[in-house]
Design a protein around this motif. Structure first.
Motif, PDB file in Angstrom:
ATOM      1  N   LYS A   1      80.225 172.704  70.076  1.00  0.00           N
ATOM      2  CA  LYS A   1      80.818 174.021  70.359  1.00  0.00           C
ATOM      3  C   LYS A   1      80.675 174.940  69.151  1.00  0.00           C
ATOM      4  O   LYS A   1      80.478 174.478  68.027  1.00  0.00           O
ATOM      5  CB  LYS A   1      82.309 173.850  70.670  1.00  0.00           C
ATOM      6  N   LYS A   2      80.842 176.227  69.400  1.00  0.00           N
ATOM      7  CA  LYS A   2      80.894 177.197  68.305  1.00  0.00           C
ATOM      8  C   LYS A   2      81.994 176.787  67.328  1.00  0.00           C
ATOM      9  O   LYS A   2      83.082 176.408  67.765  1.00  0.00           O
ATOM     10  CB  LYS A   2      81.184 178.578  68.897  1.00  0.00           C
ATOM     11  N   LYS A   3      81.718 176.832  66.065  1.00  0.00           N
ATOM     12  CA  LYS A   3      82.643 176.489  64.958  1.00  0.00           C
ATOM     13  C   LYS A   3      82.877 174.987  64.775  1.00  0.00           C
ATOM     14  O   LYS A   3      83.598 174.578  63.864  1.00  0.00           O
ATOM     15  CB  LYS A   3      83.998 177.200  65.112  1.00  0.00           C
TER      16      LYS A   3
ATOM     17  N   GLY B   1      70.547 177.082  69.437  1.00  0.00           N
ATOM     18  CA  GLY B   1      71.755 177.441  68.705  1.00  0.00           C
ATOM     19  C   GLY B   1      71.507 177.875  67.276  1.00  0.00           C
ATOM     20  O   GLY B   1      70.368 178.103  66.854  1.00  0.00           O
TER      21      GLY B   1
ATOM     22  N   GLU C   1      77.082 179.000  66.683  1.00  0.00           N
ATOM     23  CA  GLU C   1      76.933 179.328  68.109  1.00  0.00           C
ATOM     24  C   GLU C   1      77.081 178.005  68.864  1.00  0.00           C
ATOM     25  O   GLU C   1      76.898 176.943  68.270  1.00  0.00           O
ATOM     26  CB  GLU C   1      75.509 179.848  68.408  1.00  0.00           C
TER      27      GLU C   1
ATOM     28  N   SER D   1      75.707 174.988  70.385  1.00  0.00           N
ATOM     29  CA  SER D   1      74.367 174.514  70.011  1.00  0.00           C
ATOM     30  C   SER D   1      74.047 173.159  70.636  1.00  0.00           C
ATOM     31  O   SER D   1      74.944 172.390  70.985  1.00  0.00           O
ATOM     32  CB  SER D   1      74.246 174.397  68.485  1.00  0.00           C
TER      33      SER D   1
END
Lengths: 190, 190
Positions: A34-36, A55, A100, A102
């Motif tokens: 996931k993002k982050k 990503g 992002e 990815s």
């Protein structure tokens, strides 16, 4: 789809038969993040290399004052890991994080070095990763020692033309070692 | 004497027979340089790798304001060249210079890559040079982004304990990206 980008990458870089490509890609497994999301943590030892299917990701650390320092960004169609830790098998002392959502293809360190030994063209891929990184780092070191901020930004955009579209302002500023407000001012001068 | 340091270096790094070692060292030729002599010039393409038998050397460039920026120092028993230019065959845009009277063993780029292809253990030596350089560069990039000057100095002395004895103050300051007066102040705090 899972392996098609990696397959094309391998064929573009070396003289691999279809059997070689199948054998090599079978060592990779899909990892969606996931993002982050943090893929390698500060105290962790890096035991894998990652091929980016889709990503954007970054490598950063946090200094004694609590400021994030971003060393590296990576995007589709390239390999990345916390490389010093991967090489030396010491704790990373840095973070590998998705910026992002990815899709990664993960290969263990043992398998990666096994393929390097088995295929001279895979060895050349690893050598090329190291050589390219060296060249990028050289430019980055000189830029920190005495380039004007606008020249640092131009250098970055030569290497990654769509950088400013994909990477948030605050991370780009951290990467260049300038403040976000300086970056905004420079962008208007491009 | 000419080849003895290189012979020991090779034997310590790989599984070479005496014949291998003779074959490899025969590709190197002795080059003596004076203090301050330029080995690779700014506009020159690097066509050779150098093993340092004796001496001390640096790699630097000059920025738009005429300030020298020193990227790298090298001493006995290690390989060095203007590596980005050696890899890409573009003009160096940097200088490779002796800072002490030095003795180098020079090998042409063609011969170097030939040995990399011929001997898997020579390939590993080149890989190790690239990996070590990567790790050094990573530390240096973070140090420029947000280390206190005293921490930069400590990091340098961890890697090269006798650095301050052999390298003039102004060059050390340039390497760390600080002023010579700041460096003198920091040295008194060590």
């Amino acid at each position: 789809m899972t392996y098609s980008i990696l397959e094309n990458y391998l064929k573009s870089k070396g003289d691999f038969t279809n059997n070689d490509v199948n054998y090599i890609t079978n060592h990779f497994k899909l990892k969606k993040v996931k993002k982050k999301e943090i893929i390698i943590d500060f105290n962790q030892v890096s035991n894998a290399f990652y091929f980016v299917n889709k990503g954007a990701l970054r490598i950063f650390t946090i200094n004694k004052k609590g400021v994030e320092l971003t060393r590296f960004f990576t995007f589709e169609n390239s390999f990345c890991t916390a490389l010093p830790s991967f090489i030396d098998q010491k704790p990373a002392c840095e973070y590998f994080q998705a910026i992002e959502p990815s899709e990664l293809l993960e290969i263990t360190r043992n398998d990666f070095y096994k393929l390097v030994d088995q295929y001279s063209d895979f060895d050349k891929i690893y050598r090329e990763i190291l050589e390219r990184s060296f060249i990028n780092n050289q430019k980055r070191i000189y830029s920190f020692q005495g380039y004007a901020a606008i020249d640092k930004l131009k250098l970055l955009l030569e290497t990654y033309p769509d950088f400013l579209i994909r990477v948030p302002n605050n991370l780009t500023a951290s990467y260049l070692g300038i403040s976000p407000s300086t970056l905004s001012r420079l962008k208007s001068k491009l």
